[in-house]
Design a protein around this motif. Sequence first.
Motif, PDB file in Angstrom:
ATOM      1  N   LYS A  43      43.452  44.683  47.131  1.00 34.30           N
ATOM      2  CA  LYS A  43      44.084  45.109  45.887  1.00 34.30           C
ATOM      3  C   LYS A  43      43.106  45.014  44.712  1.00 34.30           C
ATOM      4  O   LYS A  43      43.319  45.639  43.686  1.00 34.30           O
ATOM      5  CB  LYS A  43      45.335  44.268  45.589  1.00 34.30           C
ATOM      6  CG  LYS A  43      46.443  44.454  46.590  1.00 34.30           C
ATOM      7  CD  LYS A  43      47.097  45.793  46.424  1.00 34.30           C
ATOM      8  CE  LYS A  43      48.322  45.887  47.318  1.00 34.30           C
ATOM      9  NZ  LYS A  43      49.037  47.130  47.143  1.00 34.30           N
ATOM     10  N   TYR A  44      42.031  44.232  44.864  1.00 34.54           N
ATOM     11  CA  TYR A  44      41.056  44.107  43.788  1.00 34.54           C
ATOM     12  C   TYR A  44      40.371  45.432  43.501  1.00 34.54           C
ATOM     13  O   TYR A  44      39.832  45.647  42.416  1.00 34.54           O
ATOM     14  CB  TYR A  44      40.011  43.029  44.106  1.00 34.54           C
ATOM     15  CG  TYR A  44      39.067  43.391  45.225  1.00 34.54           C
ATOM     16  CD1 TYR A  44      37.878  44.048  44.983  1.00 34.54           C
ATOM     17  CD2 TYR A  44      39.376  43.064  46.548  1.00 34.54           C
ATOM     18  CE1 TYR A  44      37.016  44.383  46.012  1.00 34.54           C
ATOM     19  CE2 TYR A  44      38.523  43.387  47.575  1.00 34.54           C
ATOM     20  CZ  TYR A  44      37.346  44.051  47.299  1.00 34.54           C
ATOM     21  OH  TYR A  44      36.503  44.381  48.328  1.00 34.54           O
ATOM     22  N   ARG A  45      40.390  46.347  44.450  1.00 35.01           N
ATOM     23  CA  ARG A  45      39.762  47.655  44.258  1.00 35.01           C
ATOM     24  C   ARG A  45      40.576  48.580  43.361  1.00 35.01           C
ATOM     25  O   ARG A  45      40.059  49.571  42.884  1.00 35.01           O
ATOM     26  CB  ARG A  45      39.547  48.339  45.606  1.00 35.01           C
ATOM     27  CG  ARG A  45      38.441  47.720  46.403  1.00 35.01           C
ATOM     28  CD  ARG A  45      38.224  48.492  47.663  1.00 35.01           C
ATOM     29  NE  ARG A  45      37.063  47.991  48.366  1.00 35.01           N
ATOM     30  CZ  ARG A  45      36.382  48.696  49.250  1.00 35.01           C
ATOM     31  NH1 ARG A  45      36.765  49.895  49.559  1.00 35.01           N
ATOM     32  NH2 ARG A  45      35.343  48.163  49.838  1.00 35.01           N
ATOM     33  N   ASP A  46      41.850  48.255  43.179  1.00 41.67           N
ATOM     34  CA  ASP A  46      42.715  49.072  42.339  1.00 41.67           C
ATOM     35  C   ASP A  46      42.516  48.660  40.882  1.00 41.67           C
ATOM     36  O   ASP A  46      42.848  47.545  40.508  1.00 41.67           O
ATOM     37  CB  ASP A  46      44.176  48.869  42.750  1.00 41.67           C
ATOM     38  CG  ASP A  46      45.137  49.736  41.958  1.00 41.67           C
ATOM     39  OD1 ASP A  46      44.685  50.513  41.082  1.00 41.67           O
ATOM     40  OD2 ASP A  46      46.350  49.638  42.218  1.00 41.67           O
ATOM     41  N   PRO A  47      41.983  49.541  40.030  1.00 43.77           N
ATOM     42  CA  PRO A  47      41.724  49.153  38.645  1.00 43.77           C
ATOM     43  C   PRO A  47      43.000  48.856  37.849  1.00 43.77           C
ATOM     44  O   PRO A  47      42.954  48.160  36.851  1.00 43.77           O
ATOM     45  CB  PRO A  47      40.995  50.353  38.046  1.00 43.77           C
ATOM     46  CG  PRO A  47      40.958  51.403  39.071  1.00 43.77           C
ATOM     47  CD  PRO A  47      41.518  50.879  40.337  1.00 43.77           C
ATOM     48  N   LYS A  48      44.135  49.347  38.299  1.00 42.87           N
ATOM     49  CA  LYS A  48      45.389  49.134  37.583  1.00 42.87           C
ATOM     50  C   LYS A  48      46.183  47.937  38.095  1.00 42.87           C
ATOM     51  O   LYS A  48      47.255  47.643  37.584  1.00 42.87           O
ATOM     52  CB  LYS A  48      46.249  50.391  37.667  1.00 42.87           C
ATOM     53  CG  LYS A  48      45.619  51.582  36.968  1.00 42.87           C
ATOM     54  CD  LYS A  48      46.453  52.815  37.081  1.00 42.87           C
ATOM     55  CE  LYS A  48      45.731  53.979  36.414  1.00 42.87           C
ATOM     56  NZ  LYS A  48      46.436  55.229  36.606  1.00 42.87           N
ATOM     57  N   TYR A  49      45.677  47.250  39.103  1.00 38.41           N
ATOM     58  CA  TYR A  49      46.391  46.118  39.686  1.00 38.41           C
ATOM     59  C   TYR A  49      46.136  44.882  38.833  1.00 38.41           C
ATOM     60  O   TYR A  49      45.047  44.318  38.834  1.00 38.41           O
ATOM     61  CB  TYR A  49      45.930  45.878  41.124  1.00 38.41           C
ATOM     62  CG  TYR A  49      46.855  44.991  41.917  1.00 38.41           C
ATOM     63  CD1 TYR A  49      48.066  45.465  42.386  1.00 38.41           C
ATOM     64  CD2 TYR A  49      46.519  43.670  42.177  1.00 38.41           C
ATOM     65  CE1 TYR A  49      48.917  44.657  43.112  1.00 38.41           C
ATOM     66  CE2 TYR A  49      47.363  42.848  42.901  1.00 38.41           C
ATOM     67  CZ  TYR A  49      48.560  43.349  43.364  1.00 38.41           C
ATOM     68  OH  TYR A  49      49.412  42.545  44.076  1.00 38.41           O
ATOM     69  N   SER A  50      47.153  44.446  38.114  1.00 39.93           N
ATOM     70  CA  SER A  50      47.012  43.338  37.171  1.00 39.93           C
ATOM     71  C   SER A  50      47.669  42.074  37.713  1.00 39.93           C
ATOM     72  O   SER A  50      48.304  42.087  38.768  1.00 39.93           O
ATOM     73  CB  SER A  50      47.661  43.718  35.837  1.00 39.93           C
ATOM     74  OG  SER A  50      49.061  43.876  36.023  1.00 39.93           O
ATOM     75  N   ALA A  51      47.551  41.011  36.941  1.00 39.80           N
ATOM     76  CA  ALA A  51      48.197  39.751  37.301  1.00 39.80           C
ATOM     77  C   ALA A  51      49.713  39.943  37.322  1.00 39.80           C
ATOM     78  O   ALA A  51      50.415  39.313  38.115  1.00 39.80           O
ATOM     79  CB  ALA A  51      47.810  38.660  36.320  1.00 39.80           C
ATOM     80  N   LYS A  52      50.208  40.806  36.485  1.00 39.22           N
ATOM     81  CA  LYS A  52      51.643  41.100  36.449  1.00 39.22           C
ATOM     82  C   LYS A  52      52.093  41.737  37.767  1.00 39.22           C
ATOM     83  O   LYS A  52      53.124  41.374  38.324  1.00 39.22           O
ATOM     84  CB  LYS A  52      51.935  42.034  35.276  1.00 39.22           C
ATOM     85  CG  LYS A  52      53.375  42.208  34.935  1.00 39.22           C
ATOM     86  CD  LYS A  52      53.505  43.039  33.669  1.00 39.22           C
ATOM     87  CE  LYS A  52      54.945  43.072  33.205  1.00 39.22           C
ATOM     88  NZ  LYS A  52      55.071  43.818  31.951  1.00 39.22           N
ATOM     89  N   HIS A  53      51.301  42.670  38.286  1.00 38.87           N
ATOM     90  CA  HIS A  53      51.612  43.300  39.571  1.00 38.87           C
ATOM     91  C   HIS A  53      51.542  42.276  40.707  1.00 38.87           C
ATOM     92  O   HIS A  53      52.368  42.276  41.614  1.00 38.87           O
ATOM     93  CB  HIS A  53      50.646  44.448  39.867  1.00 38.87           C
ATOM     94  CG  HIS A  53      50.829  45.628  38.975  1.00 38.87           C
ATOM     95  ND1 HIS A  53      49.935  45.923  37.983  1.00 38.87           N
ATOM     96  CD2 HIS A  53      51.798  46.572  38.923  1.00 38.87           C
ATOM     97  CE1 HIS A  53      50.332  47.007  37.354  1.00 38.87           C
ATOM     98  NE2 HIS A  53      51.467  47.418  37.898  1.00 38.87           N
ATOM     99  N   LEU A  54      50.548  41.421  40.641  1.00 36.05           N
ATOM    100  CA  LEU A  54      50.385  40.389  41.666  1.00 36.05           C
ATOM    101  C   LEU A  54      51.580  39.442  41.665  1.00 36.05           C
ATOM    102  O   LEU A  54      52.120  39.111  42.729  1.00 36.05           O
ATOM    103  CB  LEU A  54      49.085  39.604  41.443  1.00 36.05           C
ATOM    104  CG  LEU A  54      48.781  38.485  42.422  1.00 36.05           C
ATOM    105  CD1 LEU A  54      48.620  39.025  43.845  1.00 36.05           C
ATOM    106  CD2 LEU A  54      47.532  37.740  42.000  1.00 36.05           C
TER     107      LEU A  54
END
Length: 169
Positions: A43-54
């Motif tokens: 998921k680190y490869r997704d530039p839009k994946y934030s702590a909120k998504h995690l």
Amino acid sequence: MSKYNITDKQENTKKASYRGAYPTALVEDIAKKIIIKLLIEEKYRDPKYSAKHLAADLNVNMRHISAVVSMRFQQNYSELVAGMRVREARYMLGDRNFDNMTVEDIATKVGFTTRQSFHATFYKLLGTTPKEYRVAHGFVPRAELPPPPKPKKRGRKKKSTRKQEAVKS
């Protein structure tokens, strides 16, 4: 340094209040889930994946994510993800299988949105630019490669006879 209002980071001597609030077993459990989500599922490869998504994916509060990342990895979420991206980029820059990709292509593939953020993060973590790192690990830019050999002339070869060979000897 004072010209740009930049100061060295001061070590905080106060211990954060949340550190004692979480049991060690809970911290380790959430840390494992974070590693699985970010590294295994990439998921680190997704530039839009934030702590909120995690936090939403793990069904925990975002404050828990922040606290666990800080306690377990001694950095914040952004630094953790940037480190994973740079680690992957380092691998790709040093691997011959990715010689055909530009530095910008690699930056995009590992999750950076801009060339500038990639270069700044890479330099901050490793003390070298991506291009310097690539050259130090055996990649030679096309401009520095020797020119390709000239193609051989095409046509019929002269047949040599035994008499001509005897005369030459």
